[in-house]
Design an enzyme around this catalytic site. Structure first.
Site, mmCIF file in Angstrom:
data_model
loop_
_atom_site.group_PDB
_atom_site.id
_atom_site.type_symbol
_atom_site.label_atom_id
_atom_site.label_comp_id
_atom_site.label_asym_id
_atom_site.label_seq_id
_atom_site.Cartn_x
_atom_site.Cartn_y
_atom_site.Cartn_z
ATOM 1 N N HIS A 1 0.829 -1.197 0.000
ATOM 2 C CA HIS A 1 0.000 0.000 0.000
ATOM 3 C C HIS A 1 0.870 1.256 0.000
ATOM 4 C CE1 HIS A 1 -2.636 2.915 2.363
ATOM 5 N NE2 HIS A 1 -3.364 2.651 1.287
ATOM 6 N N ARG A 2 0.845 1.998 -1.084
ATOM 7 C CA ARG A 2 1.733 3.154 -1.308
ATOM 8 C C ARG A 2 3.197 2.695 -1.293
ATOM 9 N NH1 ARG A 2 -1.103 7.362 3.064
ATOM 10 N NH2 ARG A 2 -3.203 6.565 2.788
ATOM 11 N N GLU B 1 0.229 -0.799 -4.754
ATOM 12 C CA GLU B 1 -0.911 0.129 -4.824
ATOM 13 C C GLU B 1 -0.330 1.522 -4.765
ATOM 14 O OE1 GLU B 1 -4.023 2.873 -3.061
ATOM 15 O OE2 GLU B 1 -2.023 2.435 -2.339
ATOM 16 N N ASP C 1 -1.238 6.015 -5.560
ATOM 17 C CA ASP C 1 -2.258 7.053 -5.732
ATOM 18 C C ASP C 1 -1.789 8.060 -6.771
ATOM 19 O OD1 ASP C 1 -3.774 6.144 -3.284
ATOM 20 O OD2 ASP C 1 -1.886 6.716 -2.347
ATOM 21 N N HIS D 1 -0.319 10.787 -2.422
ATOM 22 C CA HIS D 1 -1.642 10.478 -1.864
ATOM 23 C C HIS D 1 -2.529 11.706 -1.692
ATOM 24 C CE1 HIS D 1 -4.580 9.787 1.394
ATOM 25 N NE2 HIS D 1 -4.684 8.583 0.879
ATOM 26 N N GLU E 1 -4.716 3.900 -8.049
ATOM 27 C CA GLU E 1 -5.896 4.557 -7.478
ATOM 28 C C GLU E 1 -5.953 6.004 -7.950
ATOM 29 O OE1 GLU E 1 -6.242 4.751 -3.141
ATOM 30 O OE2 GLU E 1 -7.852 6.199 -3.434
ATOM 31 N N LYS F 1 -6.904 9.565 -7.623
ATOM 32 C CA LYS F 1 -7.278 10.420 -6.493
ATOM 33 C C LYS F 1 -8.076 11.615 -7.009
ATOM 34 C CE LYS F 1 -5.914 8.671 -2.570
ATOM 35 N NZ LYS F 1 -6.996 8.007 -1.845
ATOM 36 N N ASP G 1 0.712 -1.851 4.444
ATOM 37 C CA ASP G 1 1.916 -1.008 4.509
ATOM 38 C C ASP G 1 3.144 -1.863 4.805
ATOM 39 O OD1 ASP G 1 0.133 1.121 4.287
ATOM 40 O OD2 ASP G 1 0.117 1.546 6.449
#
Ligand code: G3P
Ligand code: MG
Length: 247
Positions: A8-9, A35, A37, A50, A110, A112, A230
Site C-alpha cells: 500500500h503506497r 498500490e 495514488d 496520496h 488509485e 485520487k 503497509d
C-alpha cells in the site's frame, strides 16, 4: 486461490509512501503488487502522491494541481519520513511503469479524483498503462465512482474496481451495474457474508489497509482476492505461516 499482496503506497511503513524507495522495498520484500495514488500536475503529468496537497509528504506547500512537474521535481518527498531519504522525488506514473518493466509486479492505480476532479485523468492513466504494456496487470480504482465508469467507456479493457470505506446496501448491485471487476473495501466492512455475496455476483473483494497479523490473517481466511498493506513482508510471512499450518 491465493490472496494477492499489494504494498500500500509501496512498503510505506518503512519507506516514504508513494516513492521509488518504497516501491523498491516492496519488491525486495516480495510483494505481489504495488498500490499507488495518482494526482495530476498543472501540466497534466500523472504523479504519485496520496494527498491533493504537498504539505504532509514533501517540503512544499499548496496543491499538486497548481504546480508543473518541473516545479514539483525540486521538492523533497523523503525527509519527512527519515533523513535517510533526503532528496527523494515525487515519482511520475511513468517512473513506476518504467521501473516495473522488468519486474512485472501487479499494479493497483488509485485515481485520487474524489476531491479534485482532474479533467482527463482516466484517459491519461489508461494510455500510459497501454503504452507500457501493463493493461492486463493493472486494476484501476477510485472513490469517485463516476470516474471509474469512464474507464469502461475508454475501451482499453483495463479492469477497474469500486473503492469504498462506507457501508452501502447497494454496493454489490451497483458494482455489477458499472461492470467493476471487484470491490476494494475498508477492513471494517469485511465479512464472510459480503465476500460470499460478492463472489456469487462474480465480483472479487480486496481489503485495505491491513497491517496486523490478525487482520491480514482474517482477510486471507475469508478468501479476499487481494489485500493492501503497509507491511508487505509481514503479510507474506502470515500467508506462508497459514499455508505451512495447513499441510
Ligand atoms: O486503494 C486502497 C486505499 O489506498 C484507499 O485509501 O486513502 O489509503 O488511498 P487511501
Ligand atoms: Mg490509495
Amino acid at each position: 486461490m491465493s490472496t494477492i499482496i499489494y504494498a500500500h503506497r509501496g512498503a510505506s511503513k518503512h519507506a516514504p509512501e508513494n516513492t521509488m524507495p518504497a516501491f523498491e522495498l516492496a519488491y525486495k520484500h516480495g510483494a505481489d503488487g504495488i498500490e499507488t495514488d495518482v494526482q495530476l500536475t498543472k501540466d497534466n503529468i500523472p504523479v504519485l502522491i496520496h494527498d491533493e496537497q504537498l504539505n504532509r509528504t514533501t517540503n512544499g506547500t499548496g496543491f499538486v494541481k497548481d504546480f508543473t512537474y518541473n516545479e514539483l521535481n525540486q521538492l523533497d518527498a523523503g525527509s519527512w519520513k527519515s533523513p535517510h531519504y533526503i532528496d527523494t522525488k515525487i515519482p511520475t506514473l511513468d517512473d513506476l511503469l518504467a521501473w516495473n518493466q522488468e519486474k512485472q509486479l501487479k499494479l493497483n492505480v488509485e485515481l485520487k479524483n474524489n476531491i479534485i476532479s482532474y479533467q482527463g485523468l482516466e484517459d491519461i492513466v489508461c494510455q500510459k498503462l497501454v503504452e507500457y504494456n501493463m493493461a492486463d496487470k493493472t486494476v484501476i480504482s477510485s472513490f469517485n465512482h463516476k470516474s471509474i465508469t469512464r474507464i469502461n467507456e475508454n475501451k482499453t479493457n483495463i479492469d477497474y474496481a469500486l473503492l469504498t470505506g462506507k457501508r452501502n446496501k447497494a454496493l454489490i448491485p451497483y458494482s455489477k451495474k458499472i461492470k467493476a471487476k471487484g470491490i476494494h473495501i475498508r477492513y471494517r466492512l469485511l465479512s464472510n457474508r459480503l465476500v460470499m455475496l460478492a463472489n456469487e455476483n462474480n465480483l472479487y473483494v480486496a481489503v485495505y489497509t491491513v497491517n496486523s497479523p490478525i487482520t491480514i490473517s482474517k482477510a486471507i481466511r475469508l478468501g479476499c482476492h487481494a489485500l493492501f498493506t503497509d507491511v508487505p513482508k509481514l503479510a507474506i510471512d502470515v500467508k506462508k505461516r497459514r499455508f505451512a499450518e495447513r499441510i
